[in-house]
Structure formats: C-alpha cells, structure tokens
Design a protein around this motif. Structure first.
Motif, PDB file in Angstrom:
ATOM      1  N   LEU A   1      -8.218  18.292  26.617  1.00 27.63           N
ATOM      2  CA  LEU A   1      -8.440  17.810  24.631  1.00 27.63           C
ATOM      3  C   LEU A   1      -7.287  18.203  23.855  1.00 27.63           C
ATOM      4  CD1 LEU A   1     -12.638  17.727  24.441  1.00 27.63           C
ATOM      5  CD2 LEU A   1     -10.978  16.262  25.016  1.00 27.63           C
ATOM      6  N   GLU A   2      -6.971  16.942  23.345  1.00 28.30           N
ATOM      7  CA  GLU A   2      -5.882  17.562  22.225  1.00 28.30           C
ATOM      8  C   GLU A   2      -6.148  16.964  20.503  1.00 28.30           C
ATOM      9  OE1 GLU A   2      -1.113  17.123  21.092  1.00 28.30           O
ATOM     10  OE2 GLU A   2      -2.134  15.401  21.402  1.00 28.30           O
ATOM     11  N   VAL A   3      -7.031  18.125  20.018  1.00 27.82           N
ATOM     12  CA  VAL A   3      -8.056  18.120  18.342  1.00 27.82           C
ATOM     13  C   VAL A   3      -6.549  18.135  17.759  1.00 27.82           C
ATOM     14  CG1 VAL A   3      -9.829  18.609  17.411  1.00 27.82           C
ATOM     15  CG2 VAL A   3      -9.777  19.007  19.560  1.00 27.82           C
ATOM     16  N   ALA A   4      -6.694  17.212  16.692  1.00 28.77           N
ATOM     17  CA  ALA A   4      -6.071  17.454  15.856  1.00 28.77           C
ATOM     18  C   ALA A   4      -6.265  17.192  13.885  1.00 28.77           C
ATOM     19  CB  ALA A   4      -4.510  16.075  15.766  1.00 28.77           C
ATOM     20  N   LEU A   5      -6.354  17.876  12.986  1.00 29.78           N
ATOM     21  CA  LEU A   5      -6.696  18.218  11.664  1.00 29.78           C
ATOM     22  C   LEU A   5      -4.993  17.797  10.867  1.00 29.78           C
ATOM     23  CD1 LEU A   5      -8.779  20.799  13.542  1.00 29.78           C
ATOM     24  CD2 LEU A   5     -10.192  19.147  12.145  1.00 29.78           C
ATOM     25  N   HIS A   6      -5.953  16.528   9.987  1.00 32.37           N
ATOM     26  CA  HIS A   6      -4.816  16.255   8.805  1.00 32.37           C
ATOM     27  C   HIS A   6      -5.380  16.839   7.087  1.00 32.37           C
ATOM     28  CE1 HIS A   6      -2.744  13.850  12.331  1.00 32.37           C
ATOM     29  NE2 HIS A   6      -4.117  14.103  12.866  1.00 32.37           N
ATOM     30  N   ASN A   7      -6.535  17.044   6.917  1.00 34.89           N
ATOM     31  CA  ASN A   7      -6.834  16.850   5.249  1.00 34.89           C
ATOM     32  C   ASN A   7      -7.092  18.604   6.162  1.00 34.89           C
ATOM     33  OD1 ASN A   7      -7.381  14.000   5.660  1.00 34.89           O
ATOM     34  ND2 ASN A   7      -9.594  14.650   6.683  1.00 34.89           N
ATOM     35  N   GLY A   8      -5.967  19.197   5.748  1.00 35.48           N
ATOM     36  CA  GLY A   8      -6.529  20.852   5.375  1.00 35.48           C
ATOM     37  C   GLY A   8      -6.248  21.696   6.080  1.00 35.48           C
ATOM     38  N   LEU A   9      -5.952  22.491   6.046  1.00 33.77           N
ATOM     39  CA  LEU A   9      -5.867  24.052   6.764  1.00 33.77           C
ATOM     40  C   LEU A   9      -7.409  25.242   7.185  1.00 33.77           C
ATOM     41  CD1 LEU A   9      -2.750  26.057   5.924  1.00 33.77           C
ATOM     42  CD2 LEU A   9      -3.028  24.404   7.569  1.00 33.77           C
ATOM     43  N   ASP A  10      -8.335  24.293   5.765  1.00 36.90           N
ATOM     44  CA  ASP A  10      -9.991  25.224   5.826  1.00 36.90           C
ATOM     45  C   ASP A  10     -10.610  24.029   7.164  1.00 36.90           C
ATOM     46  OD1 ASP A  10      -9.674  21.551   3.708  1.00 36.90           O
ATOM     47  OD2 ASP A  10     -11.122  22.669   3.756  1.00 36.90           O
ATOM     48  N   HIS A  11     -10.005  23.192   7.180  1.00 41.01           N
ATOM     49  CA  HIS A  11     -10.662  21.956   8.500  1.00 41.01           C
ATOM     50  C   HIS A  11     -10.104  22.682  10.066  1.00 41.01           C
ATOM     51  CE1 HIS A  11     -11.925  18.007   6.636  1.00 41.01           C
ATOM     52  NE2 HIS A  11     -12.171  19.146   5.429  1.00 41.01           N
ATOM     53  N   PHE A  12      -9.456  22.973  10.012  1.00 37.78           N
ATOM     54  CA  PHE A  12      -8.372  24.301  10.989  1.00 37.78           C
ATOM     55  C   PHE A  12      -9.179  24.891  11.798  1.00 37.78           C
ATOM     56  CE2 PHE A  12      -5.668  26.604  12.371  1.00 37.78           C
ATOM     57  CZ  PHE A  12      -5.772  26.407  14.373  1.00 37.78           C
ATOM     58  N   GLU A  13      -9.089  25.637  10.064  1.00 40.49           N
ATOM     59  CA  GLU A  13      -9.734  26.832  10.459  1.00 40.49           C
ATOM     60  C   GLU A  13     -11.735  26.492  11.330  1.00 40.49           C
ATOM     61  OE1 GLU A  13      -8.708  30.872   9.759  1.00 40.49           O
ATOM     62  OE2 GLU A  13      -6.933  30.220  10.305  1.00 40.49           O
ATOM     63  N   GLN A  14     -12.715  25.627  10.092  1.00 45.40           N
ATOM     64  CA  GLN A  14     -13.507  25.903  10.806  1.00 45.40           C
ATOM     65  C   GLN A  14     -13.500  25.405  12.131  1.00 45.40           C
ATOM     66  OE1 GLN A  14     -16.160  22.947   8.045  1.00 45.40           O
ATOM     67  NE2 GLN A  14     -14.550  23.071   6.533  1.00 45.40           N
ATOM     68  N   TRP A  15     -12.245  24.802  12.706  1.00 44.38           N
ATOM     69  CA  TRP A  15     -12.822  24.032  14.161  1.00 44.38           C
ATOM     70  C   TRP A  15     -12.171  25.471  14.372  1.00 44.38           C
ATOM     71  CZ3 TRP A  15     -13.967  20.234  17.478  1.00 44.38           C
ATOM     72  CH2 TRP A  15     -14.090  18.950  16.857  1.00 44.38           C
ATOM     73  N   ARG A  16     -11.506  26.291  14.021  1.00 44.12           N
ATOM     74  CA  ARG A  16     -10.450  27.940  15.111  1.00 44.12           C
ATOM     75  C   ARG A  16     -12.197  28.282  15.424  1.00 44.12           C
ATOM     76  NH1 ARG A  16     -10.201  32.216  14.187  1.00 44.12           N
ATOM     77  NH2 ARG A  16     -10.090  31.855  12.206  1.00 44.12           N
ATOM     78  N   HIS A  17     -12.725  28.654  14.269  1.00 45.49           N
ATOM     79  CA  HIS A  17     -13.281  29.570  14.308  1.00 45.49           C
ATOM     80  C   HIS A  17     -14.630  29.333  15.256  1.00 45.49           C
ATOM     81  CE1 HIS A  17     -16.558  32.442  13.018  1.00 45.49           C
ATOM     82  NE2 HIS A  17     -17.418  31.659  13.034  1.00 45.49           N
ATOM     83  N   ALA A  18     -15.292  27.716  14.938  1.00 50.33           N
ATOM     84  CA  ALA A  18     -15.985  27.390  16.166  1.00 50.33           C
ATOM     85  C   ALA A  18     -15.696  27.524  17.339  1.00 50.33           C
ATOM     86  CB  ALA A  18     -16.251  26.318  15.572  1.00 50.33           C
ATOM     87  N   LEU A  19     -14.950  27.402  18.005  1.00 50.01           N
ATOM     88  CA  LEU A  19     -14.448  27.498  19.198  1.00 50.01           C
ATOM     89  C   LEU A  19     -13.762  28.949  19.917  1.00 50.01           C
ATOM     90  CD1 LEU A  19     -11.903  24.243  19.603  1.00 50.01           C
ATOM     91  CD2 LEU A  19     -13.581  24.620  20.307  1.00 50.01           C
ATOM     92  N   GLY A  20     -14.318  30.129  19.143  1.00 47.72           N
ATOM     93  CA  GLY A  20     -13.855  31.372  18.968  1.00 47.72           C
ATOM     94  C   GLY A  20     -11.805  31.411  19.465  1.00 47.72           C
ATOM     95  N   ILE A  21     -11.437  30.429  18.851  1.00 54.38           N
ATOM     96  CA  ILE A  21      -9.967  31.503  19.511  1.00 54.38           C
ATOM     97  C   ILE A  21      -9.839  32.155  18.007  1.00 54.38           C
ATOM     98  CG2 ILE A  21      -7.550  30.188  19.059  1.00 54.38           C
ATOM     99  CD1 ILE A  21      -8.614  27.026  19.128  1.00 54.38           C
ATOM    100  N   ASP A  22      -8.452  33.233  18.986  1.00 49.09           N
ATOM    101  CA  ASP A  22      -8.005  34.142  18.370  1.00 49.09           C
ATOM    102  C   ASP A  22      -6.859  34.177  17.686  1.00 49.09           C
ATOM    103  OD1 ASP A  22      -7.081  36.346  17.514  1.00 49.09           O
ATOM    104  OD2 ASP A  22      -6.891  37.533  19.505  1.00 49.09           O
ATOM    105  N   PRO A  23      -7.095  34.219  15.668  1.00 53.28           N
ATOM    106  CA  PRO A  23      -6.363  34.015  14.987  1.00 53.28           C
ATOM    107  C   PRO A  23      -4.044  34.443  15.649  1.00 53.28           C
ATOM    108  CG  PRO A  23      -7.767  35.341  13.836  1.00 53.28           C
ATOM    109  CD  PRO A  23      -8.133  35.021  15.586  1.00 53.28           C
ATOM    110  N   ALA A  24      -4.613  35.463  16.214  1.00 55.32           N
ATOM    111  CA  ALA A  24      -3.430  35.637  16.919  1.00 55.32           C
ATOM    112  C   ALA A  24      -2.660  34.866  17.491  1.00 55.32           C
ATOM    113  CB  ALA A  24      -3.949  37.428  17.547  1.00 55.32           C
ATOM    114  N   ALA A  25      -3.737  34.124  18.012  1.00 55.24           N
ATOM    115  CA  ALA A  25      -3.110  33.011  19.122  1.00 55.24           C
ATOM    116  C   ALA A  25      -2.472  31.914  18.613  1.00 55.24           C
ATOM    117  CB  ALA A  25      -4.316  32.860  20.098  1.00 55.24           C
ATOM    118  N   VAL A  26      -2.352  31.609  17.473  1.00 57.74           N
ATOM    119  CA  VAL A  26      -1.964  30.591  16.082  1.00 57.74           C
ATOM    120  C   VAL A  26      -0.733  30.682  16.625  1.00 57.74           C
ATOM    121  CG1 VAL A  26      -2.288  29.055  14.297  1.00 57.74           C
ATOM    122  CG2 VAL A  26      -4.526  29.897  15.261  1.00 57.74           C
TER     123      VAL A  26
END
Length: 170
Positions: free
Chosen positions: A52-77
C-alpha cells in the motif's frame, strides 16, 4: 534451459487489498488519504510485494496522525525536497500485516531565511503553518525540526501544540 513466463494477475494483489480494508476499518477516524496498491520493496529485504502507498496532501498534521496510528518510529521517516521551489515530503516504508506500506506526506516549506541577531518571537500575522489553524498562541518562530535535520533556519508561523510536536520528533 526453461524460462518461466511470470504474468502477474489481480490475484497477486488480494493480500494488499485485504490489508487495505482491515486498515481502513481499524483506523476509520484517520484523515482521508490517497491510497494505491503498489509493487513495493519490503523494508530490510530484497523482496518486492504488492503493498500500500498512502499519500497525504493536506499538511503534516495528517501525516503525523497516520504515522502515529501505524506505529512508525519518527527516526524511520525520511525528508525529501524538490530541487526547485518549496515542495517537500516525508516518507516512511514499514512492514504492515505482512506487506510493505509506504506513507508519504507532502507539504510546502517556507523559503529559508537568515536569522537576525534578534531571534525574539514576533507576533503572528497568519495561521499555523502546520495545522492551518488561527490560534492566539501562533507566533513566528524558528522551526526546530528544520534546524536539526537540515541545518537550515526557517522562521514560520507555528502554534504551541505544533511546536511541541516538532520538538518531540527531534
């Protein structure tokens, strides 16, 4: 010597499609994203799978919500910028339910500025660059994330909540 004629079919995408349905069901309150089935490399392997490729275009707050929900480590970004202009994006690819999932958040970064000797906070004239909200606590400040990761100084309008999030990500 024989060769195998590999012809992918839609059946090869069933696992990724099922994961998409489960993901949307489990996280139905997340902001809407553009989601595609893509042939991606599984992190830390040489294997390519339908993912799956998930793309967010409406600001970094949306990216952060998805990153947090998926448990992605900030260091992996990873942070990327266009050669010209202010377009930038964050990406992270992670295994999710046995398939690769690539999360991408696009945003426009402010033009880099040179800091003057006076780095005191200025009153905001705009809404927060990251969440887009006009709050009383929005001030023009130096972005700590840009300074730490890119060694660049960006003065941007930012609210206290987003500033804290940016500091926590360093």
């Amino acid at each position: 010597m024989t060769t195998t004629d590999f012809r992918p079919t839609t059946a090869d995408q069933i696992t990724a499609a099922g994961t998409l349905l489960a993901l949307l069901h489990a996280h139905s309150a997340l902001p809407t994203a553009t989601i595609q089935l893509q042939y991606l490399r599984m992190p830390d392997t040489r294997d390519f799978l339908w993912g799956l490729e998930v793309a967010l275009h409406n600001g970094l707050d949306h990216f952060e919500q998805w990153r947090h929900a998926l448990g992605i480590d900030p260091a992996a970004v990873d942070h990327h910028t266009a050669v010209h202009g202010t377009l930038a994006w964050l990406t992270a690819t992670t295994p999710h339910s046995g398939i690769p999932l690539k999360l991408t958040g696009f945003y426009h970064q402010p033009e880099p500025t040179t800091l003057s000797a006076d780095t005191s906070e200025e009153p905001a004239t705009d809404s927060c660059h990251f969440c887009g909200e006009s709050k009383p606590d929005v001030t023009v400040q130096e972005d700590p994330f840009a300074l730490e990761l890119n060694n660049e100084s960006w003065s941007i309008p930012i609210c206290d909540d987003c500033l804290q999030l940016r500091c926590d990500e360093i």
